[in-house]
Write a protein that holds these residues in place. Structure first.
Motif, short mmCIF file in Angstrom:
data_model
loop_
_atom_site.label_atom_id
_atom_site.label_comp_id
_atom_site.label_asym_id
_atom_site.label_seq_id
_atom_site.Cartn_x
_atom_site.Cartn_y
_atom_site.Cartn_z
N PRO A 8 0.75 -1.15 0.04
CA PRO A 8 0.16 -0.09 0.06
C PRO A 8 0.77 1.18 0.07
O PRO A 8 0.24 2.23 -0.32
CB PRO A 8 -0.91 -0.18 1.32
N THR A 9 2.04 1.30 0.13
CA THR A 9 3.19 2.32 0.18
C THR A 9 3.63 2.51 -1.01
O THR A 9 3.83 3.94 -1.74
CB THR A 9 4.02 2.24 1.47
N CYS A 10 4.32 1.57 -1.52
CA CYS A 10 5.10 1.72 -2.88
C CYS A 10 4.30 1.16 -4.17
O CYS A 10 4.96 1.16 -5.09
CB CYS A 10 6.41 1.13 -2.59
N ASP A 11 3.35 0.46 -3.86
CA ASP A 11 2.54 -0.24 -5.03
C ASP A 11 3.38 -1.20 -5.67
O ASP A 11 2.98 -1.62 -6.72
CB ASP A 11 2.08 0.83 -6.14
N ASN A 12 4.39 -1.70 -5.24
CA ASN A 12 5.02 -2.91 -5.84
C ASN A 12 4.64 -4.31 -4.93
O ASN A 12 4.20 -4.21 -3.95
CB ASN A 12 6.65 -2.60 -5.61
N LYS A 13 4.54 -5.34 -6.13
CA LYS A 13 4.10 -6.63 -5.59
C LYS A 13 5.19 -7.22 -4.58
O LYS A 13 6.35 -7.32 -5.24
CB LYS A 13 3.73 -7.65 -6.68
N GLY A 14 4.64 -7.70 -3.67
CA GLY A 14 5.43 -8.59 -2.58
C GLY A 14 5.09 -10.09 -2.71
O GLY A 14 4.66 -10.29 -3.37
N THR A 15 6.08 -10.72 -1.99
CA THR A 15 6.03 -12.22 -1.80
C THR A 15 5.42 -12.43 -0.35
O THR A 15 5.62 -12.07 0.62
CB THR A 15 7.52 -12.66 -1.96
N PRO A 16 4.62 -13.57 -0.58
CA PRO A 16 3.89 -14.05 0.70
C PRO A 16 5.04 -14.44 1.55
O PRO A 16 6.31 -15.07 1.39
CB PRO A 16 3.24 -15.32 0.45
N VAL A 17 4.98 -14.22 2.97
CA VAL A 17 5.62 -14.70 4.00
C VAL A 17 5.03 -15.61 5.19
O VAL A 17 3.67 -15.44 5.26
CB VAL A 17 6.44 -13.48 4.97
N LYS A 18 5.54 -16.68 5.74
CA LYS A 18 4.75 -17.57 6.66
C LYS A 18 4.69 -16.86 7.95
O LYS A 18 5.42 -15.92 8.43
CB LYS A 18 5.59 -18.78 6.67
N ARG A 19 3.73 -17.42 8.65
CA ARG A 19 3.59 -16.71 10.12
C ARG A 19 4.94 -16.88 10.92
O ARG A 19 5.13 -16.13 11.61
CB ARG A 19 2.52 -17.68 10.80
N ILE A 20 5.47 -18.21 10.57
CA ILE A 20 6.93 -18.22 11.60
C ILE A 20 7.70 -17.17 11.27
O ILE A 20 8.50 -16.78 12.29
CB ILE A 20 7.34 -19.61 11.03
N THR A 21 7.97 -16.52 9.93
CA THR A 21 8.77 -15.56 9.85
C THR A 21 8.36 -14.45 10.74
O THR A 21 9.31 -13.75 11.40
CB THR A 21 8.78 -15.04 8.36
N SER A 24 9.12 -14.87 14.32
CA SER A 24 10.60 -14.95 14.73
C SER A 24 11.14 -13.49 14.87
O SER A 24 12.04 -13.09 15.36
CB SER A 24 11.36 -15.79 14.01
N LEU A 25 10.55 -12.71 13.81
CA LEU A 25 11.42 -11.64 13.49
C LEU A 25 10.83 -10.03 13.92
O LEU A 25 11.54 -9.17 13.85
CB LEU A 25 11.56 -11.30 11.85
N LEU A 26 9.36 -10.05 14.19
CA LEU A 26 8.88 -8.86 14.66
C LEU A 26 9.13 -8.53 15.87
O LEU A 26 9.20 -9.24 16.72
CB LEU A 26 7.34 -8.93 14.43
N VAL A 27 9.44 -7.26 16.29
CA VAL A 27 9.76 -6.70 17.66
C VAL A 27 8.80 -6.93 18.53
O VAL A 27 8.85 -7.59 19.68
CB VAL A 27 10.26 -5.38 17.72
N GLU A 28 7.42 -6.80 18.27
CA GLU A 28 6.32 -7.07 18.92
C GLU A 28 5.35 -7.80 17.92
O GLU A 28 4.17 -7.07 17.69
CB GLU A 28 5.67 -5.79 19.43
N PRO A 29 5.27 -9.07 17.89
CA PRO A 29 4.54 -9.68 17.08
C PRO A 29 2.83 -9.65 17.63
O PRO A 29 2.75 -10.14 18.70
CB PRO A 29 5.07 -11.09 16.88
N ASN A 30 1.98 -9.53 16.85
CA ASN A 30 0.65 -9.61 17.19
C ASN A 30 0.04 -11.00 16.87
O ASN A 30 -0.36 -10.96 15.79
CB ASN A 30 0.00 -8.54 16.90
N PRO A 31 -0.11 -11.96 17.88
CA PRO A 31 -0.66 -13.35 17.31
C PRO A 31 -1.69 -13.26 16.66
O PRO A 31 -1.94 -14.33 15.87
CB PRO A 31 -0.59 -14.12 18.62
N ASP A 32 -2.75 -12.35 16.94
CA ASP A 32 -3.91 -12.33 16.20
C ASP A 32 -3.97 -11.92 14.66
O ASP A 32 -4.98 -11.84 13.85
CB ASP A 32 -5.07 -11.36 16.93
N HIS A 33 -2.58 -11.17 14.35
CA HIS A 33 -2.66 -10.64 13.10
C HIS A 33 -1.46 -11.01 12.48
O HIS A 33 -0.79 -10.07 11.85
CB HIS A 33 -2.98 -9.03 13.17
N LEU A 34 -1.12 -12.31 12.15
CA LEU A 34 0.06 -12.59 11.53
C LEU A 34 -0.18 -13.50 10.28
O LEU A 34 0.92 -14.03 9.82
CB LEU A 34 0.91 -13.56 12.51
N SER A 35 -1.25 -13.68 9.79
CA SER A 35 -1.35 -14.42 8.35
C SER A 35 -1.83 -13.37 7.24
O SER A 35 -2.34 -12.35 7.56
CB SER A 35 -2.77 -15.29 8.62
#
Length: 157
Positions: A8-21, A24-35
């Motif tokens: 929504p910021t740059c309008d380029n297509k991204g690639t899907p990432v799994k929940r485990i990523t 593991s990597l977010l400083v404050e992951p929100n378990p309800d919003h990771l999919s």
């Protein structure tokens, strides 16, 4: 029609990432919003991950590691499992004409020592990035003169 797979910021297509990523990597992951998140690889975009459905974004500062693809300054990590960076690959190519990083990573992956989904912000193997960096460094090396003129050599006019 809105393309729901673009950042929504740059309008380029991204690639899907799994929940485990994200876990593991977010400083404050929100378990309800990771999919449903995708990785934005655009270097100039501050967004690391976005959800095309909710339009929720995660900035690169909210990620525990430096995202080498989004950095201009060294070190620019490329392999998060075995700690290789872009500068290492470029230096090897400049000095030797090639880099052994891809072979090193491949051997370690065959031993089952990789954890790409957990450690790489892209959530996948880095070998494609490694090969692109090596190819670019080889192309750059072809442009740079590899020999210096002798000290007594006089340039022609």
């Amino acid at each position: 029609m809105i393309n729901e797979n673009v950042c929504p910021t740059c309008d380029n297509k991204g690639t899907p990432v799994k929940r485990i990523t994200l876990e593991s990597l977010l400083v404050e992951p929100n378990p309800d919003h990771l999919s449903g998140f995708r990785f934005c690889a655009t270097q100039t975009c501050a967004v690391a991950y976005y959800n095309p459905d909710s339009r929720e974004t995660v900035d690169k500062q909210q990620v525990r590691v430096r995202i080498g693809l989004k950095e201009n300054a060294a070190p620019r990590p490329v392999c998060y499992c075995f700690q290789h960076d872009q500068e290492e690959i470029e230096a090897e190519v400049l000095e030797h004409g090639a880099s052994g990083v891809a072979d090193d990573i491949t051997a370690k992956c065959k031993e089952g020592l990789h954890r790409c989904e957990e450690l790489n912000p892209q959530g996948r193997c880095c070998l494609g990035n490694i090969r692109r960096i090596e190819a670019a460094a080889k192309a750059q090396r072809e442009i740079i003169p590899t020999t210096e003129p002798e000290c007594c050599e006089v340039p022609s006019e």
